[in-house]
Design a protein around this motif. Structure first.
Motif, mmCIF file in Angstrom:
data_model
loop_
_atom_site.group_PDB
_atom_site.id
_atom_site.type_symbol
_atom_site.label_atom_id
_atom_site.label_comp_id
_atom_site.label_asym_id
_atom_site.label_seq_id
_atom_site.Cartn_x
_atom_site.Cartn_y
_atom_site.Cartn_z
ATOM 1 N N MET A 38 0.792 -1.216 -0.070
ATOM 2 C CA MET A 38 -0.057 0.198 0.009
ATOM 3 C C MET A 38 0.749 1.346 0.186
ATOM 4 S SD MET A 38 -3.083 -1.024 2.768
ATOM 5 C CE MET A 38 -4.078 -2.238 2.547
ATOM 6 N N GLY A 39 2.122 1.113 0.046
ATOM 7 C CA GLY A 39 3.163 2.317 0.058
ATOM 8 C C GLY A 39 3.449 2.545 1.308
ATOM 9 N N LEU A 40 3.188 1.770 2.259
ATOM 10 C CA LEU A 40 3.552 1.986 3.748
ATOM 11 C C LEU A 40 5.004 1.361 3.987
ATOM 12 C CD1 LEU A 40 0.277 1.340 5.877
ATOM 13 C CD2 LEU A 40 1.646 3.651 5.413
ATOM 14 N N PRO A 41 5.846 1.887 4.721
ATOM 15 C CA PRO A 41 7.149 1.136 5.205
ATOM 16 C C PRO A 41 7.042 -0.207 6.083
ATOM 17 C CG PRO A 41 6.899 2.925 6.684
ATOM 18 C CD PRO A 41 5.778 2.981 5.605
ATOM 19 N N ARG A 42 8.182 -0.818 6.010
ATOM 20 C CA ARG A 42 7.838 -1.839 7.140
ATOM 21 C C ARG A 42 8.007 -1.412 8.683
ATOM 22 N NH1 ARG A 42 13.466 -4.680 6.126
ATOM 23 N NH2 ARG A 42 13.999 -2.672 5.911
ATOM 24 N N PHE A 43 7.261 -2.078 9.412
ATOM 25 C CA PHE A 43 7.097 -1.584 10.787
ATOM 26 C C PHE A 43 7.702 -2.974 11.874
ATOM 27 C CE2 PHE A 43 3.610 0.987 8.919
ATOM 28 C CZ PHE A 43 4.164 2.065 9.191
ATOM 29 N N ASP A 44 8.421 -2.466 12.638
ATOM 30 C CA ASP A 44 8.659 -3.352 13.823
ATOM 31 C C ASP A 44 7.599 -3.180 15.040
ATOM 32 O OD1 ASP A 44 9.511 -4.907 15.999
ATOM 33 O OD2 ASP A 44 11.748 -4.162 15.787
ATOM 34 N N PHE A 45 6.672 -3.856 15.259
ATOM 35 C CA PHE A 45 5.753 -3.195 16.080
ATOM 36 C C PHE A 45 5.545 -4.297 17.084
ATOM 37 C CE2 PHE A 45 1.206 -4.125 17.700
ATOM 38 C CZ PHE A 45 0.748 -2.879 18.090
ATOM 39 N N ARG A 179 0.208 12.011 6.400
ATOM 40 C CA ARG A 179 1.298 13.155 6.686
ATOM 41 C C ARG A 179 2.436 12.381 6.078
ATOM 42 N NH1 ARG A 179 3.004 15.202 12.451
ATOM 43 N NH2 ARG A 179 4.573 13.334 12.089
ATOM 44 N N GLU A 180 2.953 11.378 6.751
ATOM 45 C CA GLU A 180 4.302 10.717 6.375
ATOM 46 C C GLU A 180 4.371 9.914 4.944
ATOM 47 O OE1 GLU A 180 6.931 11.316 8.190
ATOM 48 O OE2 GLU A 180 5.785 12.415 9.726
ATOM 49 N N TRP A 181 3.381 9.347 4.589
ATOM 50 C CA TRP A 181 3.397 8.606 3.385
ATOM 51 C C TRP A 181 2.442 8.635 2.542
ATOM 52 C CZ3 TRP A 181 3.577 5.976 8.711
ATOM 53 C CH2 TRP A 181 4.627 5.715 9.301
ATOM 54 N N GLY A 182 1.765 9.672 2.569
ATOM 55 C CA GLY A 182 0.834 10.270 1.322
ATOM 56 C C GLY A 182 -0.424 9.660 1.438
ATOM 57 N N ALA A 183 -1.316 10.515 0.619
ATOM 58 C CA ALA A 183 -2.825 10.220 0.542
ATOM 59 C C ALA A 183 -3.114 8.823 0.122
ATOM 60 C CB ALA A 183 -3.391 11.489 -0.266
ATOM 61 N N ALA A 184 -2.136 8.515 -1.037
ATOM 62 C CA ALA A 184 -2.414 7.190 -1.655
ATOM 63 C C ALA A 184 -2.501 6.009 -0.568
ATOM 64 C CB ALA A 184 -1.513 6.962 -2.801
ATOM 65 N N ALA A 185 -1.268 6.106 0.217
ATOM 66 C CA ALA A 185 -1.215 4.933 1.158
ATOM 67 C C ALA A 185 -2.369 5.297 2.154
ATOM 68 C CB ALA A 185 0.209 5.076 1.942
ATOM 69 N N ALA A 186 -2.937 6.648 2.592
ATOM 70 C CA ALA A 186 -3.893 6.496 3.846
ATOM 71 C C ALA A 186 -5.156 6.036 3.152
ATOM 72 C CB ALA A 186 -3.814 7.872 4.224
ATOM 73 N N ASN A 187 -5.458 6.303 1.876
ATOM 74 C CA ASN A 187 -6.795 5.811 1.280
ATOM 75 C C ASN A 187 -6.948 4.392 1.072
ATOM 76 O OD1 ASN A 187 -7.450 8.485 1.082
ATOM 77 N ND2 ASN A 187 -6.901 8.810 -1.169
ATOM 78 N N ALA A 188 -5.704 3.817 0.746
ATOM 79 C CA ALA A 188 -5.400 2.410 0.533
ATOM 80 C C ALA A 188 -5.711 1.878 1.903
ATOM 81 C CB ALA A 188 -4.296 2.034 0.099
ATOM 82 N N LEU A 189 -5.155 2.262 2.997
ATOM 83 C CA LEU A 189 -5.236 1.720 4.395
ATOM 84 C C LEU A 189 -6.556 1.903 5.006
ATOM 85 C CD1 LEU A 189 -4.359 0.465 6.934
ATOM 86 C CD2 LEU A 189 -3.339 2.666 7.507
ATOM 87 N N ALA A 190 -7.317 3.199 4.433
ATOM 88 C CA ALA A 190 -8.703 3.344 5.057
ATOM 89 C C ALA A 190 -9.660 2.206 4.194
ATOM 90 C CB ALA A 190 -9.153 4.736 4.738
ATOM 91 N N ARG A 191 -9.304 1.974 3.168
ATOM 92 C CA ARG A 191 -10.317 0.992 2.274
ATOM 93 C C ARG A 191 -10.150 -0.449 3.010
ATOM 94 N NH1 ARG A 191 -8.602 3.802 -2.253
ATOM 95 N NH2 ARG A 191 -7.060 2.340 -2.627
ATOM 96 N N GLU A 192 -8.843 -0.656 3.255
ATOM 97 C CA GLU A 192 -8.538 -2.052 4.076
ATOM 98 C C GLU A 192 -9.413 -2.105 5.496
ATOM 99 O OE1 GLU A 192 -6.208 -5.813 3.671
ATOM 100 O OE2 GLU A 192 -7.103 -4.334 2.111
ATOM 101 N N MET A 193 -9.455 -1.082 5.928
ATOM 102 C CA MET A 193 -10.124 -1.064 7.428
ATOM 103 C C MET A 193 -11.393 -0.700 7.436
ATOM 104 S SD MET A 193 -7.165 1.211 9.366
ATOM 105 C CE MET A 193 -8.007 1.395 10.911
#
Length: 332
Positions: A38-45, A179-193
């Motif tokens: 989705m355009g997000l980075p890798r996270f160590d959560f 803010r950090e990774w752009g509208a496309a990433a946020a919109n894709a994540l929102a659709r997933e959620m």
């Protein structure tokens, strides 16, 4: 924040019996999965506590926490969920760890009453912040150096972001992603959620007087029309005429329904449309300004830079690089 050469370290601070289940779930949903496609980075959560082990959430469900506060020393993002206000005082060790993480450059996020812990750490002094509306007065009374706004969903102070209660946690983290990774990433994540892709931070936490269903339907149709015609000269009078209302009545109904003004809503829509074009097209700034209704390139640059903190050109360069990196990750 760090680039894609290493995972971004995300830590959620929790305490036994105080873990906000909803806030924790939102953090896990955003940062706990591999969403590089989705355009997000890798996270160590991971979860962090002063006393790692099996802890209880606020609903009694047990969770296992493997990391102590030392993890905050290498965290890029630190989130703290809801906190018990009267029987649990944040320890000096926790406050020191939060202060050191902030001083080192980490982004610190509070969910709901987690803002009380950040205030105790001195990280909110002189800043405009928010928390759940029910506890905003308590926050202001305890910490007079903090400017508390109880009417908004979240407040972004750069490396400190405070969010209101429950579902506002979704808006807060989607804002960070945007803010950090752009509208496309946020919109894709929102659709997933399966949530709305963007609710502006200035939107009200709750609606005092919802309007009737048929009026909501009509208003929704008007807003849908406006989103499809952003290049037009859209005024309150134009929107009111389409809604079959006087401008004064329309503005009042709009505020009651959305929690913001028609002008602020239109500006947010135009900025979101501009972000999408900057990320996904090669259109020059002058053309984007025309397409989204800013008129002149100078006016567009001024508004975009004021609201987003970077110029349209810098925004495009940043998120074009992010998209290329995401494509490289997918190919790998």
């Amino acid at each position: 924040m760090a680039g894609t050469e290493r995972p971004l370290v995300v830590s959620v601070v929790v305490a036994d019996g105080l873990v906000g289940s909803f806030g924790l779930g939102v953090c896990a949903e955003v940062f706990g999965y591999d969403r590089r496609h989705m355009g997000l980075p890798r996270f160590d959560f991971a979860l962090v506590s002063e006393a790692p082990g099996v802890l209880r959430t606020d609903t009694g469900i047990p969770i296992t926490v493997e990391h102590g506060l030392d993890r905050l020393a290498r965290s890029d993002i630190v989130s703290i969920t809801a906190w018990e206000l009267f029987d649990r005082v944040p320890s000096p060790a926790l406050l020191d760890a939060l202060q050191e993480a902030y001083a080192r450059g980490a982004t610190i996020i509070s969910h709901c009453t987690g803002a009380f812990v950040l205030a105790e750490a001195g990280l909110l002094d002189g800043k405009r912040v928010t928390t759940h509306w029910k506890w905003a007065g308590e926050l202001a009374a305890r910490f007079p150096a903090v400017d508390v706004d109880p009417s908004v969903l979240y407040v972004d102070n750069g490396r400190v972001i405070t969010g209101a209660g429950t579902a506002a946690g979704v808006d807060t983290l989607l804002h960070l992603v945007r803010r950090e990774w752009g509208a496309a990433a946020a919109n894709a994540l929102a659709r997933e959620m399966v949530v709305p892709p963007h609710r502006d931070g200035g939107q009200a936490q709750f609606i005092d007087a919802p309007v009737a269903e048929v009026e909501d339907d009509l208003l929704g149709a008007v807003l849908e029309w406006a989103q499809g015609n952003l290049a037009d000269d859209i005024s309150v009078e134009v929107l009111a005429r389409r809604a079959l209302m006087s401008p004064r009545t329309f503005a009042r109904r709009f505020k009651a329904t959305t929690g913001t003004t028609p002008h602020a809503w239109l500006l947010a829509q135009r900025l979101a449309a501009a972000e999408a074009l900057l990320e996904g097209s090669d259109a020059p700034v002058e053309e984007i300004a025309r397409l989204v209704g800013f008129g002149t390139a100078a006016g567009f640059r001024e508004q975009f830079t004021r609201r987003r903190g970077v110029s349209p050109r810098a925004y495009r360069q940043t998120f074009r690089r992010a998209l290329v990196a995401a494509d490289d990750d997918r190919a790998a």
